[in-house]
Design an enzyme around this catalytic site. Structure first.
Site, PDB file in Angstrom:
ATOM      1  N   GLY A 298      14.953 -15.131 -36.150  1.00 50.21           N
ATOM      2  CA  GLY A 298      13.767 -14.278 -36.010  1.00 50.21           C
ATOM      3  C   GLY A 298      14.115 -12.828 -36.277  1.00 50.21           C
ATOM      4  O   GLY A 298      14.946 -12.231 -35.582  1.00 50.21           O
ATOM      5  N   VAL A 301      11.272  -7.202 -34.081  1.00 53.10           N
ATOM      6  CA  VAL A 301      11.866  -6.031 -33.433  1.00 53.10           C
ATOM      7  C   VAL A 301      13.087  -6.399 -32.577  1.00 53.10           C
ATOM      8  O   VAL A 301      14.156  -5.804 -32.709  1.00 53.10           O
ATOM      9  CB  VAL A 301      10.811  -5.295 -32.570  1.00 53.10           C
ATOM     10  CG1 VAL A 301      11.439  -4.142 -31.820  1.00 53.10           C
ATOM     11  CG2 VAL A 301       9.671  -4.817 -33.434  1.00 53.10           C
ATOM     12  N   ILE A 302      12.932  -7.413 -31.710  1.00 53.57           N
ATOM     13  CA  ILE A 302      14.029  -7.773 -30.795  1.00 53.57           C
ATOM     14  C   ILE A 302      15.235  -8.266 -31.585  1.00 53.57           C
ATOM     15  O   ILE A 302      16.381  -7.867 -31.324  1.00 53.57           O
ATOM     16  CB  ILE A 302      13.562  -8.829 -29.758  1.00 53.57           C
ATOM     17  CG1 ILE A 302      12.480  -8.216 -28.867  1.00 53.57           C
ATOM     18  CG2 ILE A 302      14.718  -9.348 -28.920  1.00 53.57           C
ATOM     19  CD1 ILE A 302      11.822  -9.185 -27.904  1.00 53.57           C
ATOM     20  N   GLU A 321      14.954 -15.198 -41.119  1.00 48.87           N
ATOM     21  CA  GLU A 321      13.543 -14.846 -40.930  1.00 48.87           C
ATOM     22  C   GLU A 321      12.687 -15.727 -41.846  1.00 48.87           C
ATOM     23  O   GLU A 321      12.961 -15.844 -43.032  1.00 48.87           O
ATOM     24  CB  GLU A 321      13.338 -13.343 -41.239  1.00 48.87           C
ATOM     25  CG  GLU A 321      11.897 -12.890 -41.352  1.00 48.87           C
ATOM     26  CD  GLU A 321      11.032 -13.208 -40.139  1.00 48.87           C
ATOM     27  OE1 GLU A 321      11.428 -12.873 -39.014  1.00 48.87           O
ATOM     28  OE2 GLU A 321       9.949 -13.800 -40.332  1.00 48.87           O
ATOM     29  N   ILE A 383      11.996 -15.430 -31.596  1.00 48.68           N
ATOM     30  CA  ILE A 383      10.876 -15.705 -32.509  1.00 48.68           C
ATOM     31  C   ILE A 383       9.541 -15.257 -31.925  1.00 48.68           C
ATOM     32  O   ILE A 383       8.494 -15.553 -32.477  1.00 48.68           O
ATOM     33  CB  ILE A 383      10.810 -17.205 -32.833  1.00 48.68           C
ATOM     34  CG1 ILE A 383      10.789 -18.010 -31.522  1.00 48.68           C
ATOM     35  CG2 ILE A 383      11.976 -17.629 -33.708  1.00 48.68           C
ATOM     36  CD1 ILE A 383      10.301 -19.413 -31.684  1.00 48.68           C
ATOM     37  N   ALA A 430       5.491  -2.092 -23.612  1.00 51.25           N
ATOM     38  CA  ALA A 430       5.449  -1.592 -22.236  1.00 51.25           C
ATOM     39  C   ALA A 430       4.427  -0.465 -22.052  1.00 51.25           C
ATOM     40  O   ALA A 430       3.686  -0.448 -21.068  1.00 51.25           O
ATOM     41  CB  ALA A 430       6.831  -1.119 -21.824  1.00 51.25           C
ATOM     42  N   HIS A 553      11.810  25.227 -36.811  1.00 57.24           N
ATOM     43  CA  HIS A 553      12.802  24.952 -37.859  1.00 57.24           C
ATOM     44  C   HIS A 553      14.204  25.255 -37.337  1.00 57.24           C
ATOM     45  O   HIS A 553      14.395  26.277 -36.689  1.00 57.24           O
ATOM     46  CB  HIS A 553      12.515  25.827 -39.086  1.00 57.24           C
ATOM     47  CG  HIS A 553      13.579  25.686 -40.142  1.00 57.24           C
ATOM     48  ND1 HIS A 553      13.607  24.617 -41.008  1.00 57.24           N
ATOM     49  CD2 HIS A 553      14.650  26.456 -40.446  1.00 57.24           C
ATOM     50  CE1 HIS A 553      14.648  24.748 -41.813  1.00 57.24           C
ATOM     51  NE2 HIS A 553      15.304  25.846 -41.496  1.00 57.24           N
TER      52      HIS A 553
HETATM   53  P1  FAD Z   1       6.432  -8.149 -17.772  1.00 54.33           P
HETATM   54  O1  FAD Z   1       7.235  -6.946 -17.982  1.00 54.33           O
HETATM   55  O2  FAD Z   1       6.875  -9.414 -18.395  1.00 54.33           O
HETATM   56  O3  FAD Z   1       6.302  -8.320 -16.211  1.00 54.33           O
HETATM   57  C1  FAD Z   1       5.673  -9.423 -15.640  1.00 54.33           C
HETATM   58  C2  FAD Z   1       6.226  -9.611 -14.250  1.00 54.33           C
HETATM   59  O4  FAD Z   1       5.431 -10.594 -13.577  1.00 54.33           O
HETATM   60  C3  FAD Z   1       7.658 -10.126 -14.227  1.00 54.33           C
HETATM   61  O5  FAD Z   1       8.417  -9.338 -13.359  1.00 54.33           O
HETATM   62  C4  FAD Z   1       7.537 -11.569 -13.696  1.00 54.33           C
HETATM   63  O6  FAD Z   1       8.653 -11.937 -12.906  1.00 54.33           O
HETATM   64  C5  FAD Z   1       6.279 -11.459 -12.841  1.00 54.33           C
HETATM   65  N1  FAD Z   1       5.526 -12.724 -12.702  1.00 54.33           N
HETATM   66  C6  FAD Z   1       5.066 -13.522 -13.685  1.00 54.33           C
HETATM   67  N2  FAD Z   1       4.326 -14.523 -13.144  1.00 54.33           N
HETATM   68  C7  FAD Z   1       4.360 -14.337 -11.802  1.00 54.33           C
HETATM   69  C8  FAD Z   1       3.792 -15.055 -10.705  1.00 54.33           C
HETATM   70  N3  FAD Z   1       3.013 -16.122 -10.886  1.00 54.33           N
HETATM   71  N4  FAD Z   1       4.035 -14.604  -9.479  1.00 54.33           N
HETATM   72  C9  FAD Z   1       4.809 -13.500  -9.257  1.00 54.33           C
HETATM   73  N5  FAD Z   1       5.353 -12.788 -10.263  1.00 54.33           N
HETATM   74  C10 FAD Z   1       5.118 -13.199 -11.513  1.00 54.33           C
HETATM   75  N6  FAD Z   1       8.440  -2.736 -25.114  1.00 54.33           N
HETATM   76  C11 FAD Z   1       8.412  -1.437 -25.421  1.00 54.33           C
HETATM   77  O7  FAD Z   1       7.382  -0.787 -25.294  1.00 54.33           O
HETATM   78  N7  FAD Z   1       9.536  -0.799 -25.870  1.00 54.33           N
HETATM   79  C12 FAD Z   1      10.689  -1.458 -26.050  1.00 54.33           C
HETATM   80  O8  FAD Z   1      11.680  -0.859 -26.475  1.00 54.33           O
HETATM   81  C13 FAD Z   1      10.752  -2.825 -25.749  1.00 54.33           C
HETATM   82  N8  FAD Z   1      11.900  -3.520 -25.883  1.00 54.33           N
HETATM   83  C14 FAD Z   1      11.935  -4.832 -25.538  1.00 54.33           C
HETATM   84  C15 FAD Z   1      13.127  -5.527 -25.676  1.00 54.33           C
HETATM   85  C16 FAD Z   1      13.202  -6.857 -25.322  1.00 54.33           C
HETATM   86  C17 FAD Z   1      14.507  -7.600 -25.475  1.00 54.33           C
HETATM   87  C18 FAD Z   1      12.047  -7.519 -24.790  1.00 54.33           C
HETATM   88  C19 FAD Z   1      12.109  -8.956 -24.382  1.00 54.33           C
HETATM   89  C20 FAD Z   1      10.846  -6.835 -24.654  1.00 54.33           C
HETATM   90  C21 FAD Z   1      10.776  -5.488 -25.031  1.00 54.33           C
HETATM   91  N9  FAD Z   1       9.604  -4.769 -24.916  1.00 54.33           N
HETATM   92  C22 FAD Z   1       9.568  -3.446 -25.261  1.00 54.33           C
HETATM   93  C23 FAD Z   1       8.354  -5.395 -24.446  1.00 54.33           C
HETATM   94  C24 FAD Z   1       8.080  -5.037 -22.969  1.00 54.33           C
HETATM   95  O9  FAD Z   1       9.184  -5.432 -22.197  1.00 54.33           O
HETATM   96  C25 FAD Z   1       6.813  -5.731 -22.508  1.00 54.33           C
HETATM   97  O10 FAD Z   1       5.758  -5.430 -23.371  1.00 54.33           O
HETATM   98  C26 FAD Z   1       6.438  -5.292 -21.098  1.00 54.33           C
HETATM   99  O11 FAD Z   1       7.473  -5.555 -20.200  1.00 54.33           O
HETATM  100  C27 FAD Z   1       5.161  -5.998 -20.649  1.00 54.33           C
HETATM  101  O12 FAD Z   1       4.868  -5.633 -19.344  1.00 54.33           O
HETATM  102  P2  FAD Z   1       4.036  -6.639 -18.394  1.00 54.33           P
HETATM  103  O13 FAD Z   1       3.904  -5.964 -17.098  1.00 54.33           O
HETATM  104  O14 FAD Z   1       2.809  -7.081 -19.080  1.00 54.33           O
HETATM  105  O15 FAD Z   1       4.942  -7.929 -18.267  1.00 54.33           O
END
Ligand code: FAD
Length: 578
Positions: A298, A301-302, A321, A383, A430, A553
């Site tokens: 894949g 980005v990641i 890819e 992926i 995020a 600049h």
């Molecule tokens: P999440 O961060 O996934 O948080 C969800 C939380 O809910 C988790 O802690 C989980 O444990 C909890 N949870 C789930 N279901 C339950 C349940 N039923 N009961 C209790 N708890 C539960 N984004 C960027 O903007 N910049 C970046 O540089 C970037 N880099 C990344 C690199 C990687 C390797 C990865 C995998 C992602 C990256 N992202 C990046 C994406 C970013 O991490 C996510 O978009 C962001 O974390 C989403 O936030 P969220 O709160 O929706 O979900």
């Protein structure tokens, strides 16, 4: 005699602080004035210095604990000194301070209709948030700021994917990659190292990453506590009667629910995928060895970011890819530039390639594709990501391509239940999750807000970085008559001075009105620069106006202004077109 370390009162309004991190362990010596610990006040993180020299003989308050101001949190004394007596004194202090705190909490309740200590004694919460990632913890804080009585359920560690296994861990590793790259190319600038024979200590690298993660997740825990959000640990599920159970036991009564369960790595059913040598981004970030050969399945980005990291650490990396270019969701020129820079790092790129099967043999993986086969020590599966729907086994919500369907107010198909962040699949980043969390909370608290994600930047933290906002040339060209402006970093003074002259800024404007439709940057500090473009675009500032803004600049940002001017055919630092 031992000297007490106290939680300082770092401002008139500060009543308590969170111990974020001790820089010394018990038994270690410290000099007066040396940083001793980090605390979180209601506003900022700050370092507390040792007031005396000596040995840290006792830590009374551990990392993550919230402590009233002026309460003793530890002692500095002479090595081997006993602190029992001092501890007793501290316990008395704690009792007094707890009494003071209860009193002040009651006062808060009278004035604001809420208490400040987490459990407000009400058996129904205004808002219950499931998930403590960027969407969830921000939603909880926002709802509390709006006067709500809020609970949050998290099954793992607050901070979610972003802090624990996403944005922050990867950026910690990418900084290491940048340092390695700088060392390896220092000779080009006349800085000659006696040897570039580097050794990489993965134990230390992983520990360093974990330290950063812990500081930030403790910070989030402290913020939630400071806002009086009651946090439950366990799997939260929405019950049939629209309340929330925790691990099937505790039933939290909720007026409104915000679903912020986020996402998890997507998996494909391909023979051999179950091998322990196949990892996702969740596992690879804790790997304490450097695979000699790493296959990355894949090229999004990641995949690209982790290819950059492991190639810098010394792995021989191959990216597979399925589409015909890397980062297929980005502007074509950006994809092309990324491919060029990735290949320059000796990373092998196989595009338009389909993975057929994996086979584990003698501790190695044989990777079979429709373009041939090769061997690897490990494979990273990157992926995409799917919604984490753990919270939904008892209630049905309308879904859309595997994600919870939500409108721009974050409302789901069921009244009173909102879905924010990755779980709704609108924009899986995020900073988009932060905004969605805020809007969900505002609406759950009776407001009427909408999320506009049109000007949300997307970045790749490679070397050089990528920052994009708005439409690609391909999409903009379908709906507008467009003009393109470009400026190369090879003509930017700051970039050249820094040895970072590759990449460009590309601007897409609407020819008729000068509206900026898209900005795509590959180059130094692109992930920072793109925020200027996003801000101007969301304020509907035209290309004509941007070309008049004086930029400092020498700065990388001048390249943005020059590219905008180029789209209007008035770029000064570009030769007259022939
Ligand atoms: P999440 O961060 O996934 O948080 C969800 C939380 O809910 C988790 O802690 C989980 O444990 C909890 N949870 C789930 N279901 C339950 C349940 N039923 N009961 C209790 N708890 C539960 N984004 C960027 O903007 N910049 C970046 O540089 C970037 N880099 C990344 C690199 C990687 C390797 C990865 C995998 C992602 C990256 N992202 C990046 C994406 C970013 O991490 C996510 O978009 C962001 O974390 C989403 O936030 P969220 O709160 O929706 O979900």
């Amino acid at each position: 005699m031992a000297t007490a370390i106290i939680m300082p009162k770092a401002g008139m309004a500060m009543e308590e602080g969170t111990v974020v991190k001790w820089f010394k362990a018990e038994g270690e010596t410290i000099e007066k004035g040396e940083p001793l610990l980090e605390i979180l006040t209601d506003k900022v993180n700050m370092e507390v210095e040792a007031q005396v020299s000596g040995t840290l003989i006792k830590i009374l308050k551990k990392e993550g604990e919230v402590v009233p101001v002026i309460q003793t949190i530890g002692y500095i004394g002479e090595a081997g000194e006993e602190v029992e007596e001092a501890e007793q004194k501290s316990a008395t202090e704690a009792k007094t301070s707890a009494a003071v705190k209860t009193e002040s909490a009651v006062v808060t309740e009278k004035t604001a209709g809420t208490k400040a200590d987490g459990d407000r004694g009400d058996d129904q919460y205004d808002v219950v948030v499931i998930g403590g990632g960027p969407a969830g913890y921000v939603a909880a804080i926002k709802a509390s700021q709006l006067g709500g009585n809020v609970a949050l359920v998290e099954k793992d560690i607050v901070g979610g994917t972003c802090l624990n296994r996403g944005c922050i861990p990867t950026k910690t590793y990418l900084k290491n990659a940048e340092i390695l790259d700088t060392i390896r190319h220092a000779d080009k600038r006349g800085i000659l190292l006696k040897s570039t024979d580097l050794e990489i200590d993965m134990d230390k690298i992983v520990a360093g990453k974990n330290d950063v993660v812990k500081t930030l997740t403790n910070g989030v825990a402290g913020l939630l506590k400071s806002y009086g959000v009651k946090t439950f640990q366990g799997i939260g599920k929405i019950t049939k009667d629209k309340n929330v159970s925790v691990d099937g036991k505790e039933n939290i009564k909720a007026k409104k629910i915000i679903l912020a369960g986020g996402s998890k790595p997507s998996r494909i059913k391909i023979p051999g995928m179950e091998s322990n040598l196949v990892m996702t981004s969740d596992e690879i970030l804790d790997l304490k060895e450097i695979p000699k050969q790493l296959a990355i399945i894949g090229g999004g980005v990641i995949g690209i970011e982790l290819a950059t990291v492991y190639s810098a650490y010394g792995s021989k990396v191959t990216i597979i890819e399925m589409e015909n270019r890397l980062a297929p969701m980005m502007d074509q020129e950006v994809s092309k530039e990324i491919t060029k820079t990735v290949k320059a790092k000796q990373i092998k790129v196989m595009t338009a390639t389909k993975l057929e099967k994996l086979q584990e043999k003698n501790g190695k993986l044989k990777i079979y594709t429709d373009q041939g086969e090769f061997e690897a020590d490990k494979a990273l599966l990157s992926i995409g990501r799917v919604a984490d729907l753990d919270a939904l086994s008892e209630i049905e919500l309308e879904m859309e391509r595997g994600k919870v369907k939500a409108n721009d107010k974050m409302e789901t198909s069921v009244e009173g239940i909102y879905a924010a962040g990755d779980i709704n699949g609108k924009f899986m980043l995020a900073h988009a999750a932060f905004k969605m969390g805020e809007v969900a909370a505002a609406n759950a608290m009776g407001k009427n807000e909408k999320v506009i994600l049109d000007y949300t930047p997307s970045c790749i933290y490679t070397m050089p970085e990528v920052g994009c906002v708005g439409l690609t040339e391909e999409t903009a060209g379908k709906t507008h008559e467009i003009a393109i402006g470009r400026f190369h970093f090879g003509a930017n003074g700051r970039a050249l001075a820094s040895g970072e002259g590759s990449g460009f800024v590309k601007v897409i404007i609407d020819k008729k009105y000068g509206e900026i439709l898209g900005v795509h940057i590959v180059g130094p500090a692109a992930a920072e620069m793109i925020n200027e473009a996003a801000a101007l675009m969301s304020m509907e500032i035209t290309a004509y106006e941007v070309s008049e803004i004086i930029h400092g600049h020498p700065t990388y940002s001048e390249a943005f202004m020059e590219a905008v001017a180029d789209s209007l055919k008035k770029c000064i630092h570009k030769q007259r077109p022939s």
